[in-house]
Write a protein that holds these residues in place. Structure first.
Motif, mmCIF file in Angstrom:
data_model
loop_
_atom_site.group_PDB
_atom_site.id
_atom_site.type_symbol
_atom_site.label_atom_id
_atom_site.label_comp_id
_atom_site.label_asym_id
_atom_site.label_seq_id
_atom_site.Cartn_x
_atom_site.Cartn_y
_atom_site.Cartn_z
ATOM 1 N N PRO A 78 62.689 36.736 -107.696
ATOM 2 C CA PRO A 78 62.024 37.464 -106.610
ATOM 3 C C PRO A 78 62.975 38.116 -105.620
ATOM 4 O O PRO A 78 62.595 39.064 -104.941
ATOM 5 N N ASP A 79 64.212 37.630 -105.504
ATOM 6 C CA ASP A 79 65.130 38.245 -104.543
ATOM 7 C C ASP A 79 66.068 39.271 -105.180
ATOM 8 O O ASP A 79 66.957 39.808 -104.521
ATOM 9 N N ASP A 80 65.899 39.549 -106.460
ATOM 10 C CA ASP A 80 66.635 40.608 -107.178
ATOM 11 C C ASP A 80 68.112 40.305 -107.414
ATOM 12 O O ASP A 80 68.802 41.112 -108.053
ATOM 13 N N ILE A 81 68.618 39.183 -106.927
ATOM 14 C CA ILE A 81 70.031 38.882 -107.147
ATOM 15 C C ILE A 81 70.287 38.589 -108.621
ATOM 16 O O ILE A 81 71.319 38.988 -109.182
ATOM 17 N N GLY A 82 69.353 37.919 -109.278
ATOM 18 C CA GLY A 82 69.504 37.690 -110.713
ATOM 19 C C GLY A 82 69.563 38.980 -111.497
ATOM 20 O O GLY A 82 70.318 39.105 -112.463
ATOM 21 N N GLN A 83 68.770 39.957 -111.067
ATOM 22 C CA GLN A 83 68.796 41.260 -111.727
ATOM 23 C C GLN A 83 70.135 41.950 -111.499
ATOM 24 O O GLN A 83 70.693 42.581 -112.402
ATOM 25 N N LEU A 84 70.671 41.848 -110.275
ATOM 26 C CA LEU A 84 71.999 42.403 -109.989
ATOM 27 C C LEU A 84 73.044 41.768 -110.892
ATOM 28 O O LEU A 84 73.875 42.482 -111.494
ATOM 29 N N GLU A 85 73.030 40.444 -111.002
ATOM 30 C CA GLU A 85 74.041 39.758 -111.794
ATOM 31 C C GLU A 85 73.912 40.116 -113.274
ATOM 32 O O GLU A 85 74.925 40.290 -113.965
ATOM 33 N N THR A 89 76.824 42.217 -115.183
ATOM 34 C CA THR A 89 77.413 41.582 -116.360
ATOM 35 C C THR A 89 77.412 42.550 -117.537
ATOM 36 O O THR A 89 78.403 42.657 -118.274
ATOM 37 N N VAL A 90 76.304 43.269 -117.720
ATOM 38 C CA VAL A 90 76.249 44.305 -118.759
ATOM 39 C C VAL A 90 77.321 45.356 -118.503
ATOM 40 O O VAL A 90 78.016 45.803 -119.427
ATOM 41 N N ALA A 128 72.107 38.502 -100.007
ATOM 42 C CA ALA A 128 72.152 39.638 -100.916
ATOM 43 C C ALA A 128 73.454 40.416 -100.765
ATOM 44 O O ALA A 128 74.078 40.821 -101.752
ATOM 45 N N LEU A 129 73.891 40.607 -99.510
ATOM 46 C CA LEU A 129 75.134 41.328 -99.261
ATOM 47 C C LEU A 129 76.325 40.576 -99.836
ATOM 48 O O LEU A 129 77.236 41.181 -100.428
ATOM 49 N N LYS A 134 80.579 40.138 -103.917
ATOM 50 C CA LYS A 134 81.225 39.361 -104.970
ATOM 51 C C LYS A 134 81.177 40.107 -106.302
ATOM 52 O O LYS A 134 82.179 40.166 -107.030
ATOM 53 N N SER A 135 80.026 40.684 -106.607
ATOM 54 C CA SER A 135 79.880 41.384 -107.876
ATOM 55 C C SER A 135 80.754 42.633 -107.923
ATOM 56 O O SER A 135 81.388 42.926 -108.944
#
Length: 240
Positions: A78-85, A89-90, A128-129, A134-135
């Motif tokens: 729900p917080d979109d961080i998993g989608q960012l990671e 990664t891709v 999120a920031l 980090k990413s």
């Protein structure tokens, strides 16, 4: 919208020059598509894990198939961080080492969503920031490892500033109160909200009604610029 139009042009311009663009996005699927809509037709590559989760993760199709086989779908988050990671990664494990693009656009989405939902400087926004920071550091390190000794240009930008909404306005109710609209279901004045912008349609095209509507809007503290169709020299049909 300007940055999106620049990105759209970039894929085609780079291709004509014998170079390549890959766009990756962890924002909305809409911006994932708009970053490079011509990717479906062979102009660079556009990656978004939620185009059709587990089935379509990119355009063109052969790139999508490779990504789905290797990385699956982004996690439900729900917080979109998993989608960012997942997206980055891709980018680091597949796009950079295997596609070797000349230009990458990485649209990192979690901060926008966090600030809309929880406010500027909220714990969620700071989280999120931190995830974005980090990413991005990991991505820059991956590029440097793949291209030792080569100059890398990194441009960081935002599509807009940010402010919270502190009050809401019931436009339809305001028009009814002003006698400009009969009731919520009437079609004398049709209101189509786009959040920050509002569209008004007067089916009769009666200039008197349009003028009364514009004059009412111009008196409201919650209204900014008003545009009307027609008029001379592009100035609209209602002065002011």
């Amino acid at each position: 919208a300007l940055d999106r139009h620049l990105a759209v042009a970039s894929g085609e311009v780079l291709q004509r020059g014998g170079r390549s663009l890959v766009t990756v996005s962890s924002g909305t699927t809409g911006n994932g598509f708009l970053l490079n809509p011509q990717a479906r037709h062979g102009s660079g590559v556009g990656v978004h894990g939620l185009f059709d989760p587990g089935r379509t993760a990119a355009f063109p199709a052969n790139i999508s198939d490779a990504i789905v086989r290797r990385f699956g779908a982004p996690p439900a988050d729900p917080d979109d961080i998993g989608q960012l990671e997942w997206t980055d990664t891709v980018l680091r494990d597949y796009v950079l080492p295997e596609l070797r693009p000349d230009v990458v656009i990485d649209w990192m989405g979690p901060l926008d969503a966090a600030q809309h939902d929880h406010g500027v400087s909220s714990p969620e926004a700071k989280r999120a920031l931190a995830a974005i920071d980090k990413s991005l550091a990991r991505t820059i390190a991956a590029i440097e490892a793949l291209t030792p000794g080569r100059r890398i240009d990194v441009v960081i930008t935002s599509d807009h500033g940010f402010a919270q909404h502190t009050a809401g306005v019931d436009i339809v109710d305001a028009l009814i109160g002003a006698g400009l609209k009969a009731n919520a279901q009437s079609t004398d004045v049709i209101v189509a909200s786009q959040s920050q912008s509002i569209l008004f349609y007067v089916p009769t095209h009666d200039l008197r009604v349009v003028t009364e509507l514009v004059r009412f809007l111009q008196r409201q503290p919650w209204i900014d610029v008003v545009f009307t169709r027609g008029g001379k020299d592009g100035q609209g049909s209602v002065p002011g």
